[in-house]
Every structure is written in structure tokens, then in C-alpha cells.
Design a protein around this motif. Sequence first.
Motif: not given
Length: 471
Positions: A343-365
Motif C-alpha cells: 500500500c504505497m502513495m504512488s499506487v493508492t493516492h498518486p496526487a498526494l504522492c506528488r504533493r508530498v514530494a513537492l512540500r518536502h522539497c520546499l521544506a529543505l530550503i
Amino acid sequence: MAASPHTLSSRLLTGRVGGCVRYLERRAMQGSPHTFVHLFRSISKQWITFQHLTFLRRMYVTQLNRSLNQQVKRKPEPVASPFLEKTPLGQAKAEICEMRPLPPPSLPLSRKSGEKELLELESASIIEGSLDAGTETKDEKRWKEMKLQLDDLPGVLARLSKIRLTALVVSTTSAGFALAPGPFDWSCFLLTSLGTGLASCAANSINQFFEVPFDSNMNRTKNRPLVRGQISPLLAVTFATCCAVPGIALLTWGVNPLTGALGAFNIFLYTCCYTPLKRISIANTWVGAVVGAVPPVMGWTAATGSLDAGAFLLGGILYSWQFPHFNALSWGLREDYSRGGYCMMSVTHPALCRRVALRHCLALIALSAAAPALQVTTWAFPVVALPINLYMSYLGFRFYADADRQSSRKLFFCSLWHLPLLLLLLLTCKRPAGAAGPRGSLGVETPGGAGGKTRSRKRDGETQSSLPPLR
């Protein structure tokens, strides 16, 4: 099957007359194909229709490709993937325009006898070769007992412990130890690295032990040692125990109890929480990120013996880095994960998977900007780290907007060089020991930091020995 009237009439006749009739009938049946071919050749071309050409082409193809009847037909690829991706319309039109129909093979109406014999020999050799290949595949598919050689044991154990992942864990622990304030103690550093590596090997081995039936359904994990039977489950559990016990013992008594407790907690979190959650909920990604964030904290506590703001900062950087790294990786493995039942985000929640990746890219800044405020680095670090953080955020935005394999692959490969470069910049811009201000405490340090050794700190221009806190 009903007999023809000529054959029936010849059977009713007896004696010499019947024998003559049967002989004439046999000659007529043998000579009829030659007569038919002669009549067929004498007919005008306008009598040859499209059905005749189709029949002759089919005979030509089957004569040249008799081996197709002996081979197993592969399952056709699905026309549309269950995981739809956004593809540009121009690219799809270009792919459609590139397809061209194959020209049908031409068949001469007349063949020479030599060509026919050569064709029969080639088809016979193809059939024999396909039969040999079929027997080889059957022998390869038979169950065989695999015997483990001593020369292969180090490689098998390295794959069982996921040696590359273990090397990443040890490197982040070393970075946390090096970024901690105070002098660098080599003996404590080696004990911390060795204990953390053994704990990581144990956790990865137990993880593979639990996931054997699910790893066998995935192309990415079907060649693991336990899945292929290269090592027995008992030997895998024994190896994990022999790594976990000395590893935790080194971290507890060789470094300090706090680091040993963090190591034991991380093994428990990885094997007993993250592993079963992978088949239950998408929360496994957040739990796995906590597992990856603990090693740099262990390096910090090994050097200082306490949990400071710098330890949580390093843990936060590793925590946020794992989301663009893993979400981009899992996006290209969605079919594999769904086949394995994870049960992975990319399988069950693909839109959430992309949003979370973008959020944490900005969190690194934001975390990079907080490093000098927490007196871990100088103010030059956010400036020099801004270009690579912005580039990773740009790739995270492209992954969020495009939602295709190309953008996810770019983000994944960027994360592979982003983390080592970011840690190197952290070490380069580390605040000197003399320039460090008050860290939220009165210069008090718990005993056991840096391998149980007592340190002294300069405070207000005077040298004060560190004392245990009052209880």
C-alpha cells in the motif's frame, strides 16, 4: 467416412476385371494433382482471385516459420496501463505516425525443386532447435536444490543486509557525528560507525525474512537471496541476531546508553512497525522516513551525549529528503508495488504522492535556513545550499505538474547527488567551536558523550568542567 462411388464400385467387382478397375482408379487419383496444376497454369490470369493469393501467402508463411508452432506465445502487452499518465498530444501523434504496416511477403507461383528441398531442410533444423530450446527451458524450470558455497557467502550476506542502504545509513551517522560541537574522537567515531552498520544489517535482514512471499511477486525484489533460496531462513535470522546483539552492545557500552537506545528503537521501528504497515496503510512512508532520520541523530548523540537542537535539525533534513527520493522512486514502480500487494502513495493516492514530494522539497530550503539560527552552521550555508535546493524544488514541481515517469526519474536521480552535496556543504560551513554561543543549556553535558569521556567547555572566558545534571 463415406467411400466414394468409384471406390465402392471397384470393391463390388471381383477377379481380373475388379483388379484392372482398381489399378486405373489408383493411377487416376495419383495423376489428378498434376492434371489440376497443368489446367491451373493454362487458365488466364483474370481467374486468379484475392482469395487464391491469401491462401498461397498463408502457406508460404507457415512453411518458412514452422518453428512458431513449437514456441510458447508471449502474453501481449496491455494497450493501456492501469496507471494513467499525462502524455503530450504531440508526442502521442508522433508515436502513431511512426508505425507503418509491414509489407506482405511475396510468393512466386513456381518454385524450383532445389529451393523446395533447401526450404524443407531449413524448417527441419528450426524445428529441432526449438525442441532443444524447449527441453532446456523445462530443465531450467525444474526445482533444484541450491548448495551454498563458502566463496558466495559474503556476497549473499551483503545482498541480505542491503549493503548500499547500510552504507548510506553509516554515512549519515558519520555526518551527524562530524557536525556535532566539540573535538573529534576517532575511537568513538569508529565504534559508532561499526555499531550503526551492524544494527542496519540486522534490520534489513529481518525485513527480508518477513517479506519473502511478497518479494517473489515483484521484479525489483525477486532475485533476493531468501526468495531464490540461496540462503535458508534459519541462517538469515541467525545472521540478523549476530549483527543486532553486538551492534547494540557497542553503541550502549562503547559509546553511550542514549545512542544504544536509539539504535534499538530504530531496529524495532523498522521491523515491527514499518514492515507490516507497508501492506496496511500509506502511513508506512512517514514511519519509514522517521527510520531514516534517526541515524544522524545517533551520530550527534554519540559525540555529545545529549539531544540538542542540532540533532533535531539533522534529523529533519534527512526526514524531508526521503519523501522526494522515495516518492519519485515508487512512481516508476507502481505496477510492481501493486503486484506485490504493498500500500504505497504512488499506487493508492498518486496526487498526494506528488504533493508530498513537492512540500518536502520546499521544506529543505526552510531547514537549511534554520541551520545558522540554531548555531549549527554559519550564515554562508543557506546561501551556498540555495541553488541545489531550488533545483530540487523545481524538479519536484515538474513531477507534481507532469506526473510522468520522466519527471519522476529526474527527481530521483537528483536526490542521489543532492544529499551527499548538502552534507558536504554542512561540514564545510560548520560553525567553529570557539564561535558557538549558548545552546539552550548552561554548558552542562551529560556524562558518556564521546565514548564516555568528560569534556570541558569555555564559557564567559573561563574553563569549566562538565558536571552531571542535578536530579
